[in-house]
Design an enzyme around this catalytic site. Structure first.
Site, mmCIF file in Angstrom:
data_model
loop_
_atom_site.group_PDB
_atom_site.id
_atom_site.type_symbol
_atom_site.label_atom_id
_atom_site.label_comp_id
_atom_site.label_asym_id
_atom_site.label_seq_id
_atom_site.Cartn_x
_atom_site.Cartn_y
_atom_site.Cartn_z
ATOM 1 C CB THR A 63 39.901 42.318 42.721
ATOM 2 O OG1 THR A 63 39.709 43.502 42.116
ATOM 3 C CG2 THR A 63 38.901 42.390 44.011
ATOM 4 C CG ASP A 64 43.045 45.436 39.068
ATOM 5 O OD1 ASP A 64 42.799 44.862 37.937
ATOM 6 O OD2 ASP A 64 42.537 46.611 39.196
#
Length: 395
Positions: free
Chosen positions: A167-168
């Site tokens: 998700t980063d």
């Protein structure tokens, strides 16, 4: 000329999602200026693996092609210099927790008054609005709350996060997508705008197959190990010396796969006649296939599958993946000369262009390495710079 030549990006972000976004922009030719605090700079400078007092492998890997200015935003002189810098920018990227930028006087509304063409991109854990917006967000939290952890791992196992901080990295990629769209819109309107994305929304956005299963069947998606939730067989299979991955789910590949492994009768079995039937009978199918495939090693099966045109591949370790001849042929491992550290290695640009290739032309900067250079570009004299440094406004 690079694709984003002439685009200036001011980068207030730290650690991964924001710096990954701005690194992608820098690789495409944007002039990315990283604004760091004089004390310690980007938090990732102190992360493992540490290379010296101000540099780490974690920092080097997502901050190439950037310049660094180190200014104290709480000092009058440092803040004035940074605001002058923002006035020259096309894009600003920040990943402060919502509310912090406003306290620093760096919120979108204030800066848009100074620079109406500014594309202002915010990356946060949960976005700038909504009941969770003020919460701190990390990849682990976002993977859990987006449902990704609930579908990762083996069936009936404990929740497992995706290995990479997906998700980063995904938020950084979605931010690039938003920034480029906003720059294109600016060509028509002459105005910048705010781009807002988050780690949570990235996780939700990546759950396209899982959301589809829930929306159209009402079932709660569960972990499937290496198997695909909508196609079969499309997963890892055990051989005599390890596992390989096989994608033989299509109507052409399925009977060919059965023939290659010496089990043509599977293609005639009504339990496996269609993709839907194979999904319903997947445990039995896997058992039958692996009983045959463990008779030979991976190399044996991969050669036969390639000859038959059936998509398949080995499961590599990270070193094996990086050393593979195809990754090298595609320039996915590059060497960068650093003035203090010597030759360093990094992943190469993922997207290739025929006319405006992405390039790696500068190693990640030392803390404040380009402060004087940028101050001069913004009209400060050598005397001004020495005064600001003496006041602690600049490093």
């Amino acid at each position: 000329m690079a694709a984003l030549s002439g685009v200036r990006v001011v980068d207030f972000s730290q650690v991964l999602a924001g710096p990954y976004c701005t690194m992608l922009l820098a690789d495409l030719g944007a002039d990315v200026i990283k604004v760091e605090s004089p004390a310690n700079g980007d938090i990732s400078r102190g992360m493992d693996p540490k290379l010296d007092d101000t540099t780490s492998g974690a920092f080097l890997t997502v901050n190439r092609n950037k310049r660094s200015i180190s200014a104290d935003l709480k000092s009058e002189g440092g803040r004035a210099l940074v605001l002058d810098l923002v006035s020259t920018a096309d894009v600003l990227v920040e990943n402060f927790r919502p509310g912090v930028a406003a306290r620093l006087g760096l919120d979108f509304d204030e800066l848009a008054e100074r620079n109406s063409r500014l594309v202002y991109c915010s990356i946060s854990g949960f976005g700038q609005t909504g009941p969770y917006s003020r919460r701190g967000g990390f990849d682990l939290i976002a993977q859990g709350m987006s449902g990704l952890m609930s579908v990762t791992g083996e069936p009936d196992g404990t929740p497992v996060k995706c290995g990479p901080p997906i998700t980063d990295l995904g938020a950084g990629m979605f931010a690039v997508y938003g920034i480029l769209a906003a720059l294109a819109a600016r060509e028509r309107t002459g105005r910048g705008q705010r781009v807002d994305t988050s780690l949570l929304e990235t996780g939700l956005g990546f759950s396209v197959w899982e959301a589809t299963e829930y929306f159209y069947t009402g079932r709660t998606p569960r972990p499937t190990g290496s198997a695909h939730r909508l196609s079969a067989p499309y997963q890892a299979f055990r051989c005599a010396d390890g596992h390989i991955t096989v994608g033989a789910d299509g109507p052409r590949h399925w009977p060919s796969f059965c023939a290659v492994i010496g089990l043509p009768e599977l293609a005639e079995d009504p339990r496996y006649a269609t993709n839907a039937e194979r999904l319903r009978s997947l445990p039995n199918l896997v058992e039958a296939v692996e009983k045959r495939m463990v008779e030979h090693d991976r190399e044996h099966w991969l050669a036969l599958l390639e000859e038959a045109g059936i998509p398949a591949g080995p499961i590599y370790s990270v070193p094996e993946a990086l050393e593979d001849q195809h990754a090298r042929a595609r320039d996915m491992v590059v060497e960068i000369e650093h003035p203090r550290l010597g030759t360093t290695r990094s992943l190469g640009p993922v997207v290739k262009f025929s006319d405006t290739p992405a390039e790696i032309y500068r190693p990640a900067p030392d803390l404040g390495e380009h402060t004087d250079e940028l101050a001069r570009e913004l009209g400060r004299t050598p005397g001004d710079i020495e005064t600001l440094r003496a006041e602690g406004a600049l490093r």
